[in-house]
Design a protein around this motif. Structure first.
Motif, PDB file in Angstrom:
ATOM      1  N   GLY A 118       0.704  -1.102   0.010  1.00 22.59           N
ATOM      2  CA  GLY A 118      -0.163  -0.079  -0.138  1.00 22.59           C
ATOM      3  C   GLY A 118       0.847   1.464  -0.056  1.00 22.59           C
ATOM      4  O   GLY A 118       0.146   2.517  -0.270  1.00 22.59           O
ATOM      5  N   LEU A 119       2.200   1.132   0.327  1.00 27.09           N
ATOM      6  CA  LEU A 119       2.947   2.260   0.339  1.00 27.09           C
ATOM      7  C   LEU A 119       3.459   2.672  -0.870  1.00 27.09           C
ATOM      8  O   LEU A 119       3.253   3.899  -1.333  1.00 27.09           O
ATOM      9  CB  LEU A 119       4.085   2.100   1.302  1.00 27.09           C
ATOM     10  CG  LEU A 119       4.226   1.882   2.527  1.00 27.09           C
ATOM     11  CD1 LEU A 119       5.305   1.451   3.247  1.00 27.09           C
ATOM     12  CD2 LEU A 119       3.794   3.582   3.262  1.00 27.09           C
ATOM     13  N   GLY A 120       4.190   1.931  -1.434  1.00 31.58           N
ATOM     14  CA  GLY A 120       4.854   2.572  -2.828  1.00 31.58           C
ATOM     15  C   GLY A 120       4.267   2.112  -4.108  1.00 31.58           C
ATOM     16  O   GLY A 120       3.330   1.376  -4.027  1.00 31.58           O
ATOM     17  N   HIS A 121       4.221   2.979  -5.150  1.00 37.42           N
ATOM     18  CA  HIS A 121       3.654   2.540  -6.277  1.00 37.42           C
ATOM     19  C   HIS A 121       4.492   1.594  -7.297  1.00 37.42           C
ATOM     20  O   HIS A 121       4.445   1.410  -8.368  1.00 37.42           O
ATOM     21  CB  HIS A 121       2.891   3.637  -7.172  1.00 37.42           C
ATOM     22  CG  HIS A 121       2.034   4.514  -6.319  1.00 37.42           C
ATOM     23  ND1 HIS A 121       0.736   3.883  -5.750  1.00 37.42           N
ATOM     24  CD2 HIS A 121       2.309   5.698  -5.311  1.00 37.42           C
ATOM     25  CE1 HIS A 121       0.247   4.882  -4.981  1.00 37.42           C
ATOM     26  NE2 HIS A 121       1.140   5.831  -4.864  1.00 37.42           N
ATOM     27  N   ASP A 122       5.405   1.214  -6.423  1.00 35.94           N
ATOM     28  CA  ASP A 122       6.656   0.409  -7.277  1.00 35.94           C
ATOM     29  C   ASP A 122       6.231  -0.983  -7.045  1.00 35.94           C
ATOM     30  O   ASP A 122       7.218  -1.777  -7.323  1.00 35.94           O
ATOM     31  CB  ASP A 122       7.751   0.753  -6.613  1.00 35.94           C
ATOM     32  CG  ASP A 122       8.043   0.371  -5.379  1.00 35.94           C
ATOM     33  OD1 ASP A 122       9.327   0.528  -4.972  1.00 35.94           O
ATOM     34  OD2 ASP A 122       7.248  -0.019  -4.657  1.00 35.94           O
ATOM     35  N   PHE A 123       5.133  -1.482  -6.838  1.00 41.23           N
ATOM     36  CA  PHE A 123       5.136  -3.160  -6.573  1.00 41.23           C
ATOM     37  C   PHE A 123       4.982  -3.640  -7.914  1.00 41.23           C
ATOM     38  O   PHE A 123       3.869  -3.714  -8.520  1.00 41.23           O
ATOM     39  CB  PHE A 123       3.903  -3.229  -5.611  1.00 41.23           C
ATOM     40  CG  PHE A 123       3.945  -4.320  -4.783  1.00 41.23           C
ATOM     41  CD1 PHE A 123       3.346  -5.348  -4.635  1.00 41.23           C
ATOM     42  CD2 PHE A 123       5.007  -4.068  -3.660  1.00 41.23           C
ATOM     43  CE1 PHE A 123       3.573  -6.287  -3.795  1.00 41.23           C
ATOM     44  CE2 PHE A 123       5.101  -4.891  -2.633  1.00 41.23           C
ATOM     45  CZ  PHE A 123       4.477  -6.251  -2.801  1.00 41.23           C
ATOM     46  N   GLN A 124       5.990  -4.256  -8.355  1.00 39.24           N
ATOM     47  CA  GLN A 124       5.790  -4.756  -9.573  1.00 39.24           C
ATOM     48  C   GLN A 124       5.276  -6.255  -9.421  1.00 39.24           C
ATOM     49  O   GLN A 124       5.423  -6.943  -8.659  1.00 39.24           O
ATOM     50  CB  GLN A 124       7.273  -4.982 -10.355  1.00 39.24           C
ATOM     51  CG  GLN A 124       7.676  -3.687 -11.055  1.00 39.24           C
ATOM     52  CD  GLN A 124       9.187  -3.889 -11.467  1.00 39.24           C
ATOM     53  OE1 GLN A 124       9.729  -5.051 -11.431  1.00 39.24           O
ATOM     54  NE2 GLN A 124       9.886  -2.814 -11.604  1.00 39.24           N
ATOM     55  N   ALA A 125       4.444  -6.777 -10.521  1.00 42.68           N
ATOM     56  CA  ALA A 125       3.939  -7.927 -10.642  1.00 42.68           C
ATOM     57  C   ALA A 125       4.948  -9.098 -10.918  1.00 42.68           C
ATOM     58  O   ALA A 125       6.107  -8.637 -11.161  1.00 42.68           O
ATOM     59  CB  ALA A 125       2.847  -8.356 -11.624  1.00 42.68           C
ATOM     60  N   MET A 126       4.920 -10.248 -10.241  1.00 47.95           N
ATOM     61  CA  MET A 126       5.884 -11.308 -10.314  1.00 47.95           C
ATOM     62  C   MET A 126       5.462 -12.485 -11.209  1.00 47.95           C
ATOM     63  O   MET A 126       4.432 -12.935 -11.258  1.00 47.95           O
ATOM     64  CB  MET A 126       5.832 -12.158  -8.822  1.00 47.95           C
ATOM     65  CG  MET A 126       7.151 -11.763  -8.031  1.00 47.95           C
ATOM     66  SD  MET A 126       7.791 -12.882  -7.243  1.00 47.95           S
ATOM     67  CE  MET A 126       7.856 -14.194  -8.280  1.00 47.95           C
ATOM     68  N   ILE A 176      -1.880 -15.883  -1.261  1.00 42.26           N
ATOM     69  CA  ILE A 176      -1.469 -14.513  -1.269  1.00 42.26           C
ATOM     70  C   ILE A 176      -0.720 -14.017  -2.102  1.00 42.26           C
ATOM     71  O   ILE A 176      -0.661 -13.083  -2.504  1.00 42.26           O
ATOM     72  CB  ILE A 176      -0.598 -14.441   0.382  1.00 42.26           C
ATOM     73  CG1 ILE A 176      -1.679 -15.031   1.543  1.00 42.26           C
ATOM     74  CG2 ILE A 176       0.114 -13.213   0.535  1.00 42.26           C
ATOM     75  CD1 ILE A 176      -2.341 -13.902   2.164  1.00 42.26           C
ATOM     76  N   ILE A 177       0.220 -14.950  -2.479  1.00 44.64           N
ATOM     77  CA  ILE A 177       1.055 -14.600  -3.555  1.00 44.64           C
ATOM     78  C   ILE A 177       0.358 -14.269  -5.066  1.00 44.64           C
ATOM     79  O   ILE A 177       0.759 -13.086  -5.851  1.00 44.64           O
ATOM     80  CB  ILE A 177       2.195 -15.769  -3.963  1.00 44.64           C
ATOM     81  CG1 ILE A 177       3.167 -15.712  -2.504  1.00 44.64           C
ATOM     82  CG2 ILE A 177       3.122 -15.346  -5.421  1.00 44.64           C
ATOM     83  CD1 ILE A 177       4.182 -16.881  -2.787  1.00 44.64           C
ATOM     84  N   HIS A 178      -0.425 -15.066  -5.257  1.00 44.64           N
ATOM     85  CA  HIS A 178      -1.222 -14.555  -6.623  1.00 44.64           C
ATOM     86  C   HIS A 178      -1.891 -13.561  -6.398  1.00 44.64           C
ATOM     87  O   HIS A 178      -2.123 -12.577  -7.208  1.00 44.64           O
ATOM     88  CB  HIS A 178      -2.378 -16.076  -6.576  1.00 44.64           C
ATOM     89  CG  HIS A 178      -1.569 -17.124  -7.669  1.00 44.64           C
ATOM     90  ND1 HIS A 178      -0.966 -18.086  -7.048  1.00 44.64           N
ATOM     91  CD2 HIS A 178      -1.638 -17.097  -8.969  1.00 44.64           C
ATOM     92  CE1 HIS A 178      -0.744 -18.927  -8.310  1.00 44.64           C
ATOM     93  NE2 HIS A 178      -0.867 -18.147  -9.196  1.00 44.64           N
ATOM     94  N   HIS A 179      -2.402 -13.336  -5.190  1.00 45.72           N
ATOM     95  CA  HIS A 179      -3.612 -11.998  -5.025  1.00 45.72           C
ATOM     96  C   HIS A 179      -2.664 -10.799  -5.017  1.00 45.72           C
ATOM     97  O   HIS A 179      -2.841  -9.718  -5.570  1.00 45.72           O
ATOM     98  CB  HIS A 179      -4.295 -12.238  -3.697  1.00 45.72           C
ATOM     99  CG  HIS A 179      -5.246 -11.067  -3.581  1.00 45.72           C
ATOM    100  ND1 HIS A 179      -6.261 -10.914  -4.285  1.00 45.72           N
ATOM    101  CD2 HIS A 179      -5.007 -10.005  -2.735  1.00 45.72           C
ATOM    102  CE1 HIS A 179      -6.977  -9.844  -3.917  1.00 45.72           C
ATOM    103  NE2 HIS A 179      -6.308  -8.910  -2.943  1.00 45.72           N
ATOM    104  N   TYR A 180      -1.594 -10.614  -4.453  1.00 47.26           N
ATOM    105  CA  TYR A 180      -0.767  -9.722  -3.858  1.00 47.26           C
ATOM    106  C   TYR A 180       0.313  -9.321  -4.920  1.00 47.26           C
ATOM    107  O   TYR A 180       0.835  -8.234  -5.378  1.00 47.26           O
ATOM    108  CB  TYR A 180      -0.376  -9.592  -2.750  1.00 47.26           C
ATOM    109  CG  TYR A 180      -1.303  -9.314  -1.561  1.00 47.26           C
ATOM    110  CD1 TYR A 180      -1.849 -10.228  -0.721  1.00 47.26           C
ATOM    111  CD2 TYR A 180      -1.882  -8.011  -1.417  1.00 47.26           C
ATOM    112  CE1 TYR A 180      -3.242  -9.922   0.118  1.00 47.26           C
ATOM    113  CE2 TYR A 180      -2.798  -7.550  -0.604  1.00 47.26           C
ATOM    114  CZ  TYR A 180      -3.346  -8.561  -0.054  1.00 47.26           C
ATOM    115  OH  TYR A 180      -4.583  -8.123   1.230  1.00 47.26           O
ATOM    116  N   ALA A 181       0.793 -10.388  -5.261  1.00 47.02           N
ATOM    117  CA  ALA A 181       2.335 -10.368  -6.150  1.00 47.02           C
ATOM    118  C   ALA A 181       2.458 -10.565  -7.544  1.00 47.02           C
ATOM    119  O   ALA A 181       3.246 -10.226  -8.304  1.00 47.02           O
ATOM    120  CB  ALA A 181       3.435 -11.013  -5.262  1.00 47.02           C
ATOM    121  N   ALA A 182       1.289 -11.381  -8.139  1.00 46.94           N
ATOM    122  CA  ALA A 182       1.435 -11.761  -9.410  1.00 46.94           C
ATOM    123  C   ALA A 182       0.560 -11.126 -10.218  1.00 46.94           C
ATOM    124  O   ALA A 182      -0.486 -10.168  -9.733  1.00 46.94           O
ATOM    125  CB  ALA A 182       1.083 -13.363  -9.331  1.00 46.94           C
TER     126      ALA A 182
END
Lengths: 496, 181, 259
Positions: free
Chosen positions: B33-41, B175-181
């Motif tokens: 929620g902090l940065g907008h630099d969260f790239q999908a994995m 979690i990984i699918h929802h948040y990171a992928a």
């Protein structure tokens, strides 16, 4: 009796002596600190040395004395007997948890002696100071890394110990829960807190270690310019995230330090006044309430850290609420004495001293629980005075009471009562002499974690108080010789 | 008393693990929620067969446990052996997954989402490694036919812990699918 | 039997220390400060009463029930006793908490107003720097890469930006009296904390965040600024001052050409 014994009585004693070594080291550190504060130019104690002494003092005292002695030392010695069990549930795990604690202490000592100096970020290790490495200051290189490794090891030891205590109480007890002695209740509740708190500190330390050596940015925002080095590889992290994770552990930690002492005090007050503990059920419920609330108030360490005002209010309400079960305990302790036949053995004196100190420390807590007041008091000596009265005095008084009362188990024979009484009176007076004036220095606005007070004009008139505090600290530390002497006499008595 | 205590101890350990993973997942949610630099994995395909292997190993271990209750020690040895092998296969598969990610340029420090992926999967793997040691200990005792009634607790504890790792893994995949992928 | 008189002496010492002048905080110079002082006094009274009462009770039981040959009482309280003091304590603490909450507005309190004098503050190891927008009331663009303490550019101001031409940077804070001031707190390297005792307000300065700190000073004078969050070996050296000047002096200083 082998060194890797799985006998809970031996392990309990091993933990006791570990804490004894730790408290001696921690006390010496504090005496050097106090000396430096009133003699800033003597002996070339640099600011970084002072701050690393301070970091070690806090770390050693909180982890290796207050998390170890009240729970692991006395719990292992006394819990099985009080619940009718022959042993603890997992003797091998018990032995492993002790030796893991020893390993943690060894790594901690290495951190202090590391090249570049010991860490100087306090026992709270806030990033970015603790995360960016040696460019933030001396000691922030290898010293800080080893410190984090040591704490991570300590977390493992604590979870092992918690497993043991919880399984023992649940499965090895021969009495009903609501007939279990209050000491056992408090050891049980404390073990649950240890489980929940340390299993959060461990990943927090992992993440901070990764920020340090793995190139990650969990806690480091973009654009940090430390010294003259621009950290371009870091971005998007939050220093506040560490604070949340750390204090989620850190607040239950202080209840871990005090709850066993409260159980011991209930027991000792009852024994030496020949009265049953007043309000047994209320005492059980208040211990549980303190533990549950203790898990919900971590934000009160962060009132002015930049969290949003609504959370601040919520944390404040919950923090004030802890005053209620604490007061309930105090009333019940006093009424335990009512109508009794009080014998003033050293254990009893320390238990009574605990009640006095707990009241004093609790009262100053009410100031700090209010954000409007904490806005001034945060990071001043008022906070230092508050937590020392509760942890360094009251919790230690609990340990003294337990040692004098259970000396035959701990040391092998009863301790000399006359020496014990002198020890109490001198320590009681000494501790108030040290920490009472400290509140007033805090009210005057004296910031904490300062290595010297010569830069600020408003600190100059407070120096006489600081000198008084230093003298009292040396005198009180000296009075502890009576306790050490008593211990040595008791060992020799036992050998005869 | 000892058997019950072992199960209590296991439960307590599982609570500690849950707290640890909760802490890491909360950190993930906050950080996202902090940065907008969260790239999908990019998720390596091997995670799917890995998951299947883990679940299958659990099934086999549980079947083994039931066979042991009826004292069928030979069936137990086969099933337990197979389950343990698949369990080891899961860990090997994880190592392959990390290698594949490394080749695709996904490192611990390359992005916050990558950091969390590694931290979560490493922590799970550490738990699995410990669990595997327990499985191997039981296998060793079983192949020497030393799994008497007093040793059955070890079977139950290690099986239940392995099932717990399943649940944890499924949760982590979610979690990984929802948040990171 | 020393304990009872000891407890009495020490309780008296606490009361004496509470009224001893050097023990007090300096004069508050804002309305928030005065609210703080009121709430502090109220808390002192409430905790003082509880403290004295608890100790008097303790002294009483210790004296009355010292070991004499007498039967031990088996009294275990009246019905509802535990509920009674639980409720009483809850009410007391709730009252205390509510009064405090009403006076507290949060770290950014008082609220922002349109005509605030905004000043940027940067904390770094181990000094404070302040930036004023100047008569155009606009801050010039900054960039981390341009930061150069040696060239008196602690904010990294882009000197080519026209809005930056009248920006002033100082190492001490100057503010006009009786004016709503907003400090925008930023840190460059580690966490610091901006604290002025007379304002009764401190705020952590966190890298990656820009945190407002608002006050309205009502008294002229020079007040010390003390860093209040451990920031490294120079933490105790991180001092600056806040000078509260008259509005005329401040306007004159802002308008005068930069050195």
């Amino acid at each position: 009796m082998t060194v890797f014994s799985r006998d809970h009585r031996v392990i309990g004693r091993q933990y006791f002596y570990l804490s004894l070594v730790a408290v001696l080291a921690g006390t010496v550190l504090s005496l050097v600190m106090r000396f430096h504060l009133v003699n800033p130019d003597a002996y070339g104690i640099t600011p970084e040395l002072y701050l690393s002494l301070m970091t070690m003092h806090g770390t050693i005292m909180v982890f290796f004395v207050l998390t170890t002695a009240p729970q692991n030392a006395f719990g292992n010695l006394i819990l099985p007997r009080q619940i009718g069990a022959e042993r603890m549930a997992f003797p091998t795990l018990n032995m492993l948890s002790f030796w893991t604690t020893v390993l943690s202490l060894v790594v901690m000592s290495a951190a202090f002696l590391a090249q570049g100096g010991g860490p100087l970020s306090g026992w709270t290790a806030y990033p970015p100071l603790s995360a960016v490495g040696a460019i933030a200051g001396p000691g922030q290189g290898m010293g800080q890394t080893l410190w984090l490794v040591s704490i991570a090891i300590f977390c493992l030891a604590s979870v092992m110990s918690a497993m043991n205590f919880i399984a023992t109480v649940i499965d090895f007890r021969t009495v009903e829960l609501m007939a279990m002695p209050l000491t056992c209740w408090n050891w049980f509740v404390t073990a649950i807190l240890m489980l929940l708190a340390f299993s959060v500190l461990l990943p927090a330390c992992m993440l901070l270690l990764l920020d340090r050596v793995g190139g990650t940015s969990f806690f480091l925002p973009a654009g940090l310019l430390v010294g003259d080095q621009l950290l371009t590889a870091k971005s998007g992290g939050s220093p506040l995230l560490w604070q949340h994770l750390f204090w989620f552990f850190g607040h239950p930690e202080v209840y871990i330090a005090i709850l066993p002492g409260m159980g011991i005090v209930s027991h000792v007050l009852s024994v030496y006044s020949k009265r049953p503990v007043f309000g047994y059920k209320a005492m059980v419920y208040s211990s549980i309430a303190i533990a549950v609330l203790g898990l919900l108030v971590w934000g009160h360490h962060m009132f002015i850290s930049g969290i949003n005002p609504y959370s601040t209010m919520a944390f404040s309400v919950l923090t004030m609420a802890i005053g209620v079960p604490s007061a309930v305990k105090t009333f019940n302790w006093i009424l335990t004495l009512w109508g009794g036949q009080i014998m003033f053995a050293p254990a009893m004196l320390f238990a009574l001293g605990f009640v006095s100190m707990f009241v004093t420390g609790g009262m100053t807590g009410l100031f700090l629980a209010q954000p409007i007041l904490d806005q001034y008091f945060h990071d001043t000596y008022f906070v230092v005075a508050h937590f020392h009265i509760i942890m360094a005095v009251a919790a230690i008084f609990g340990i003294f009471a337990a040692t004098y009362h259970w000396a035959p188990e701990v040391l092998g024979a009863a301790m000399h009562a006359g020496l014990g009484k002198w020890h109490f009176y001198l320590t009681f007076i000494g501790c108030y002499a040290i920490f009472l004036p400290m509140h007033f220095v805090g009210i005057a606005g004296n910031p904490r974690r300062y290595s010297d007070f010569t830069t600020f004009q408003f600190l100059a008139p407070l120096m006489p108080i600081h000198r008084w505090i230093t003298w009292s600290a040396y005198a009180t530390a000296g009075a502890q010789m009576l306790f050490l002497l008593n211990m040595v006499m008791t060992w020799r008595k036992k050998k005869q | 008393m000892d058997r019950k205590a072992s199960l209590t101890g296991l439960f307590v350990l599982m609570c500690a693990s849950v707290m640890t993973f909760t802490a890491i997942v909360s950190a993930l949610v906050v950080r996202r929620g902090l940065g907008h630099d969260f790239q999908a994995m990019p998720l390596p395909w091997i995670l799917w067969p890995n998951t299947a292997m883990l679940l299958l190993s659990s099934v086999l271990l549980d079947l083994a446990r039931r066979q042991l209750r009826r004292n069928h020690r030979i069936s137990f040895n086969w099933l337990w052996g197979a389950g343990t092998l698949l369990g080891a296969g899961f860990l090997a598969g994880q190592i392959v997954a990390w290698r594949q990610l490394g080749e695709a340029g996904v490192y611990l420090a390359s992005n916050a989402s990558h950091s969390f992926f590694y931290v979560l999967t490493w922590t799970h793997a550490a738990h699995a490694a410990g669990g595997l040691l327990a499985l191997l200990f039981v296998a060793w005792k079983a192949f020497r036919f030393e799994l008497g009634p007093s040793r059955r607790t070890a079977v139950e504890v290690s099986t239940f812990f392995w099932h717990f790792l399943d649940v944890l893994w499924l949760f982590l995949m979610l979690i990984i699918h929802h948040y990171a992928a | 039997m020393l304990l009872a008189p000891l407890l009495l002496i020490f309780a008296a010492a606490v009361v004496w220390l509470c009224v001893w002048p050097p023990a007090w905080a300096p004069l508050a110079i804002t309305e928030l400060g005065r609210n703080y002082d009121r709430q502090f006094a109220l808390t002192l009274v409430v905790t003082g009463v509880l403290f004295v009462a608890a100790h008097l009770l303790l002294i009483y039981v210790v004296m009355r029930y010292r070991n004499r040959d007498r039967t031990v009482s088996s009294w275990c309280g009246f019905r509802g006793m535990q509920i009674l003091w639980t409720v009483a304590m809850t009410a007391t603490l709730a009252l205390l908490g509510l009064t405090g909450a009403r006076l507290w507005g949060g770290p950014g309190a008082p609220p922002a107003v349109p005509d605030m004098e905004t000043i940027e503050v940067t904390a770094h190891q181990f000094a404070w720097s302040f930036r004023y927008a100047g008569p155009d009331k606009k801050f010039g663009r900054t960039e981390v890469k341009l930061i150069d303490d040696a060239a008196a550019n602690p904010f990294g101001v882009d000197r080519h930006d026209p809005a930056a031409l009248d920006d002033r940077m100082t190492s001490t804070l100057r503010v006009p009296v009786d004016t709503e001031i907003q400090l925008l707190l930023k840190a460059r390297d580690v966490i610091h904390d901006f604290f002025v005792r007379e304002l009764r307000l401190k705020q952590d300065v966190v890298p990656g965040m820009e945190i407002p700190y608002r006050f309205r000073a009502e008294r002229l004078g020079v007040y010390e600024i003390a860093c209040s969050e451990l920031c490294g070996l120079g933490h105790s050296q991180m001092r600056s001052t806040m000078e509260v000047m008259s509005k005329a002096d401040y306007a004159h200083w802002i308008a005068s050409p930069r050195q």
